[in-house]
Scaffold this active site. Structure first.
Site, PDB file in Angstrom:
ATOM      1  N   THR A 121      43.823  32.717  42.056  1.00  6.41           N
ATOM      2  CA  THR A 121      44.809  33.502  42.984  1.00  6.41           C
ATOM      3  C   THR A 121      45.179  32.562  44.011  1.00  6.41           C
ATOM      4  O   THR A 121      44.123  31.995  44.702  1.00  6.41           O
ATOM      5  CB  THR A 121      44.337  34.666  43.344  1.00  6.41           C
ATOM      6  OG1 THR A 121      44.147  35.707  42.448  1.00  6.41           O
ATOM      7  CG2 THR A 121      45.157  35.387  44.502  1.00  6.41           C
ATOM      8  N   LEU A 150      43.196  41.220  35.960  1.00  5.11           N
ATOM      9  CA  LEU A 150      42.053  42.007  35.604  1.00  5.11           C
ATOM     10  C   LEU A 150      41.033  42.483  36.454  1.00  5.11           C
ATOM     11  O   LEU A 150      41.197  41.993  37.508  1.00  5.11           O
ATOM     12  CB  LEU A 150      41.216  40.889  34.293  1.00  5.11           C
ATOM     13  CG  LEU A 150      40.764  39.509  34.769  1.00  5.11           C
ATOM     14  CD1 LEU A 150      39.550  39.795  35.685  1.00  5.11           C
ATOM     15  CD2 LEU A 150      40.581  38.673  33.694  1.00  5.11           C
ATOM     16  N   LYS A 204      51.377  38.139  42.505  1.00  3.94           N
ATOM     17  CA  LYS A 204      49.883  38.490  42.495  1.00  3.94           C
ATOM     18  C   LYS A 204      49.468  39.092  43.774  1.00  3.94           C
ATOM     19  O   LYS A 204      48.588  39.968  43.876  1.00  3.94           O
ATOM     20  CB  LYS A 204      49.126  37.088  42.060  1.00  3.94           C
ATOM     21  CG  LYS A 204      47.799  37.268  42.181  1.00  3.94           C
ATOM     22  CD  LYS A 204      46.940  38.061  41.143  1.00  3.94           C
ATOM     23  CE  LYS A 204      45.423  38.177  41.719  1.00  3.94           C
ATOM     24  NZ  LYS A 204      44.811  38.977  40.677  1.00  3.94           N
ATOM     25  N   PHE A 249      45.029  54.731  42.433  1.00  4.76           N
ATOM     26  CA  PHE A 249      44.512  54.081  43.475  1.00  4.76           C
ATOM     27  C   PHE A 249      44.953  54.943  44.693  1.00  4.76           C
ATOM     28  O   PHE A 249      45.449  54.450  45.780  1.00  4.76           O
ATOM     29  CB  PHE A 249      45.294  52.581  43.785  1.00  4.76           C
ATOM     30  CG  PHE A 249      44.631  51.725  42.919  1.00  4.76           C
ATOM     31  CD1 PHE A 249      43.569  50.963  43.369  1.00  4.76           C
ATOM     32  CD2 PHE A 249      44.788  51.390  41.632  1.00  4.76           C
ATOM     33  CE1 PHE A 249      42.725  49.741  42.581  1.00  4.76           C
ATOM     34  CE2 PHE A 249      44.104  50.720  40.605  1.00  4.76           C
ATOM     35  CZ  PHE A 249      43.142  49.839  41.261  1.00  4.76           C
ATOM     36  N   LYS A 251      42.384  57.285  45.619  1.00  2.00           N
ATOM     37  CA  LYS A 251      41.355  58.098  45.592  1.00  2.00           C
ATOM     38  C   LYS A 251      40.659  57.534  46.858  1.00  2.00           C
ATOM     39  O   LYS A 251      40.295  56.625  47.097  1.00  2.00           O
ATOM     40  CB  LYS A 251      40.113  57.738  44.459  1.00  2.00           C
ATOM     41  CG  LYS A 251      39.064  58.633  44.248  1.00  2.00           C
ATOM     42  CD  LYS A 251      39.309  59.737  43.588  1.00  2.00           C
ATOM     43  CE  LYS A 251      37.982  60.264  43.587  1.00  2.00           C
ATOM     44  NZ  LYS A 251      37.847  61.625  43.197  1.00  2.00           N
ATOM     45  N   ALA A 252      40.376  58.600  47.885  1.00  4.17           N
ATOM     46  CA  ALA A 252      39.925  58.377  49.231  1.00  4.17           C
ATOM     47  C   ALA A 252      38.441  58.077  48.901  1.00  4.17           C
ATOM     48  O   ALA A 252      37.637  58.688  48.069  1.00  4.17           O
ATOM     49  CB  ALA A 252      40.145  59.462  50.006  1.00  4.17           C
ATOM     50  N   CYS A 260      38.735  40.507  45.400  1.00  2.94           N
ATOM     51  CA  CYS A 260      40.262  40.345  45.382  1.00  2.94           C
ATOM     52  C   CYS A 260      40.878  41.028  46.685  1.00  2.94           C
ATOM     53  O   CYS A 260      41.505  40.115  47.499  1.00  2.94           O
ATOM     54  CB  CYS A 260      40.971  40.695  44.267  1.00  2.94           C
ATOM     55  SG  CYS A 260      40.292  39.760  42.641  1.00  2.94           S
ATOM     56  N   LYS A 320      31.976  48.770  43.066  1.00  2.00           N
ATOM     57  CA  LYS A 320      32.643  49.890  42.275  1.00  2.00           C
ATOM     58  C   LYS A 320      31.728  49.784  41.044  1.00  2.00           C
ATOM     59  O   LYS A 320      30.663  48.984  40.768  1.00  2.00           O
ATOM     60  CB  LYS A 320      33.871  49.344  41.955  1.00  2.00           C
ATOM     61  CG  LYS A 320      34.235  48.298  41.046  1.00  2.00           C
ATOM     62  CD  LYS A 320      35.683  48.328  40.712  1.00  2.00           C
ATOM     63  CE  LYS A 320      35.847  47.379  39.241  1.00  2.00           C
ATOM     64  NZ  LYS A 320      37.080  47.288  39.063  1.00  2.00           N
ATOM     65  N   ARG A 327      30.381  41.559  46.060  1.00  2.00           N
ATOM     66  CA  ARG A 327      31.313  40.928  47.050  1.00  2.00           C
ATOM     67  C   ARG A 327      32.185  41.873  48.060  1.00  2.00           C
ATOM     68  O   ARG A 327      32.885  42.787  47.469  1.00  2.00           O
ATOM     69  CB  ARG A 327      31.982  39.880  46.361  1.00  2.00           C
ATOM     70  CG  ARG A 327      31.370  38.858  46.070  1.00  2.00           C
ATOM     71  CD  ARG A 327      32.184  37.488  45.368  1.00  2.00           C
ATOM     72  NE  ARG A 327      32.485  38.145  43.823  1.00  2.00           N
ATOM     73  CZ  ARG A 327      33.280  37.415  43.046  1.00  2.00           C
ATOM     74  NH1 ARG A 327      33.798  36.442  43.210  1.00  2.00           N
ATOM     75  NH2 ARG A 327      33.305  37.998  41.826  1.00  2.00           N
TER      76      ARG A 327
HETATM   77  C1  UDX Z   1      41.354  44.259  41.884  1.00  2.00           C
HETATM   78  C2  UDX Z   1      42.844  44.697  40.858  1.00  2.00           C
HETATM   79  O1  UDX Z   1      42.891  45.945  40.598  1.00  2.00           O
HETATM   80  C3  UDX Z   1      42.913  43.386  39.909  1.00  2.00           C
HETATM   81  O2  UDX Z   1      44.329  43.664  39.309  1.00  2.00           O
HETATM   82  C4  UDX Z   1      42.951  42.068  40.559  1.00  2.00           C
HETATM   83  O3  UDX Z   1      43.025  41.211  39.354  1.00  2.00           O
HETATM   84  C5  UDX Z   1      41.453  41.928  41.169  1.00  2.00           C
HETATM   85  O4  UDX Z   1      41.346  43.128  42.252  1.00  2.00           O
HETATM   86  P1  UDX Z   1      38.776  44.764  41.160  1.00  2.00           P
HETATM   87  O5  UDX Z   1      38.750  44.023  42.332  1.00  2.00           O
HETATM   88  O6  UDX Z   1      38.204  44.668  39.806  1.00  2.00           O
HETATM   89  O7  UDX Z   1      40.441  44.489  40.751  1.00  2.00           O
HETATM   90  O8  UDX Z   1      38.796  46.180  41.207  1.00  2.00           O
HETATM   91  P2  UDX Z   1      39.541  47.613  41.301  1.00  2.00           P
HETATM   92  O9  UDX Z   1      39.203  48.432  40.121  1.00  2.00           O
HETATM   93  O10 UDX Z   1      41.068  47.285  41.518  1.00  2.00           O
HETATM   94  O11 UDX Z   1      39.196  48.312  42.801  1.00  2.00           O
HETATM   95  C6  UDX Z   1      39.164  47.807  44.053  1.00  2.00           C
HETATM   96  C7  UDX Z   1      38.363  48.505  45.074  1.00  2.00           C
HETATM   97  O12 UDX Z   1      39.211  49.443  45.523  1.00  2.00           O
HETATM   98  C8  UDX Z   1      37.156  49.004  44.724  1.00  2.00           C
HETATM   99  O13 UDX Z   1      36.212  48.976  45.820  1.00  2.00           O
HETATM  100  C9  UDX Z   1      37.445  50.409  44.423  1.00  2.00           C
HETATM  101  O14 UDX Z   1      36.461  51.489  44.570  1.00  2.00           O
HETATM  102  C10 UDX Z   1      38.472  50.785  45.604  1.00  2.00           C
HETATM  103  N1  UDX Z   1      39.301  51.944  45.089  1.00  2.00           N
HETATM  104  C11 UDX Z   1      40.159  51.955  43.986  1.00  2.00           C
HETATM  105  C12 UDX Z   1      39.508  52.861  45.873  1.00  2.00           C
HETATM  106  O15 UDX Z   1      38.792  53.139  46.928  1.00  2.00           O
HETATM  107  N2  UDX Z   1      39.966  54.045  45.329  1.00  2.00           N
HETATM  108  C13 UDX Z   1      41.053  54.088  44.378  1.00  2.00           C
HETATM  109  O16 UDX Z   1      41.626  54.947  44.187  1.00  2.00           O
HETATM  110  C14 UDX Z   1      40.985  52.888  43.742  1.00  2.00           C
END
Ligand code: UDX
Length: 449
Positions: A121, A150, A204, A249, A251-252, A260, A320, A327
């Protein structure tokens, strides 16, 4: 096609193994000798469902190998993917030194025409800088951008079944090269969108910032919901079923983390300032996220006021579920704030304990399992929504705890069951439940995305 992937981190490993599974011959390159050796034995250095199996299978079929020898990789491949890290620089922008060093190596060693695919990125405009560096090379190097979307935990699935693929190329030849690489996925019907390199780079950032913004939006509203006695879960269903909004996305919780969202939001904010645009919205996204983590920890501290030698079980450390990645995990500032408030912490995570130990050291007590973590504590603070926490036996938990407080930082627990076990249920943006209380009729469930 012979492809080399420079950088065997998250994106590089997943991309390399998946490209091999599409029939290409892939050489993964990393500067870390130990990492390359373990990869050569088929061992994945990261926890990612399905990745070890894929690496082993592609390795066995002779389509995937690993080396520290970047010169060999350049010689033996016509396409080079760059998937090195672009960590935050102290300035707030992205540190592109690793990326430029690979580009400069290639310019020095290039022995024929190549395609250079930027998978890391990078801030919009980086492709231009790379192209300026490669212009001096002895052979033509076609620089293209192919951002990766991803998610950790579903990375292999996301790579092989993308919503869409973004091909950023400023010439027909670059676009053709990308088409050739991804032809197997195009044949399976996955959509591609071709655009300029700059647009691909910005796409991105825009995707990650938009998703982070949705999370911060619902988190900010959760504070108002708490203040007026509304239930943010009902509000989420109410707006998420509007097709224009959608359920993902929203969800509180305790805030977003990971490699990322925090980094990309910060880099976007920085770049906007650099070009003289006040990032009103983008700057707020991260500000809300920081506040969300602290408010959660402060609520736990407030509930334990007056308790002698308070003890809290921190359920989950990874940013998560389904990953061991620590990280920018919200668990870190939450643990530190609780510890600074005089709380003794017991922690447990199904996968992230080793990584977390490097960060939290002996500031916390490391538990063997959920029960070990929970025995004798005054409160549970759930930070990561691992299934093992969601399916706990609450009567058993209530029996081994000293106190009665459960803080659900992901709104993922069956609140009625927690309260029925004689515990106080505290969620994010939802009315609290006293022991024995039930929750009035729910509006149904939609996937959290
Ligand atoms: C993210 C992007 O989804 C992905 O497309 C990109 O390439 C990299 O960054 P990732 O970091 O693996 O992926 O995690 P993701 O599943 O997107 O969740 C990111 C964070 O948001 C997590 O800490 C998760 O707990 C939080 N989250 C996600 C919420 O608090 N509420 C939601 O509703 C969704």
């Amino acid at each position: 096609m012979n492809i080399s992937v420079i950088g065997c981190g998250y994106v590089g490993l997943v991309s390399g193994a998946c490209l091999a599974s599409l029939g290409h011959h892939v050489m993964g390159v990393d500067v870390d000798q130990a990492r390359v050796e373990s990869l050569a034995r088929g061992e994945s250095p990261i926890y990612e469902p399905g990745l070890s199996e894929l690496i082993l299978a592609q390795h066995a079929q002779g389509r995937l190998c690993f080396t520290t020898d970047i010169g060999r990789a350049f010689r033996e491949s016509e396409t080079i993917f760059i998937a090195v890290g672009t960590p935050p620089a102290p300035s707030g922008g992205a540190d592109l030194r690793m990326l430029f060093s690979v580009v400069d190596d290639l310019v020095r060693m290039v022995d024929g025409p190549k395609t250079l695919v930027i998978k890391s990125t990078v801030p919009p405009g980086t492709g231009e800088q790379v192209a300026a560096r490669t212009a001096a090379a002895r052979y033509p190097i076609e620089v293209v951008n192919n951002p990766e979307f991803l998610r950790e935990g579903t990375a292999v699935q996301d790579f092989l079944h993308p919503d869409r693929m973004i091909f950023g190329a400023n010439s027909p030849r670059g676009l053709e090269a990308l088409r050739e690489i991804f032809q197997p996925l195009i044949d399976r019907g996955y959509a591609i969108f071709s655009m300029s390199r700059q647009s691909a780079e910005l796409t991105k950032f825009a995707a990650n910032a938009m998703l982070a913004m949705r999370v911060s939006f619902i988190n900010e509203l959760s504070l108002l919901a708490s203040a007026i006695g509304a239930d943010i879960e009902s509000v989420r269903v109410g707006i998420g079923t509007d097709r224009r909004i959608g359920p993902s996305f929203l969800k509180a919780g305790v805030g977003y983390g990971g490699s990322c969202f925090p980094k990309d939001v910060a880099a976007l904010e920085y770049q906007m300032r650099q070009v003289g645009i006040e990032p009103c919205l983008v700057a707020g996204v991260e500000k809300v996220n920081q506040r969300q983590k602290l408010i959660f920890a402060q609520r736990v501290l407030a509930a334990l006021q007056g308790v002698q030698h308070p003890q809290v079980a921190l359920w989950g450390l990874a940013f998560k579920p389904d990953t061991d990645d620590m990280r920018e995990s919200p668990s870190i500032p939450i643990a530190r704030t609780l510890a600074a408030g005089g709380v003794a912490l017991r922690v447990y995570d199904p996968q992230a304990m080793d990584n977390a130990r490097k960060i939290l050291g002996d500031a916390v007590q490391w538990s063997r399992d959920v029960e070990d973590c929970t025995r004798g504590v005054d409160a549970i603070a759930l930070v990561t929504d691992w299934p093992i926490f969601i399916t706990q036996n609450w009567a058993r938990m209530a029996a081994i705890m000293r106190g009665k407080h459960v803080f659900d930082g992901r709104n993922c627990l069956a609140s009625g069951k927690v309260a029925a076990a004689g515990l106080y249920y505290h969620a994010v943006g939802r009315p609290e439940l006293a022991p024995g209380a039930g929750r009035p009729g729910s509006m149904g469930v939609i996937p959290s995305g």
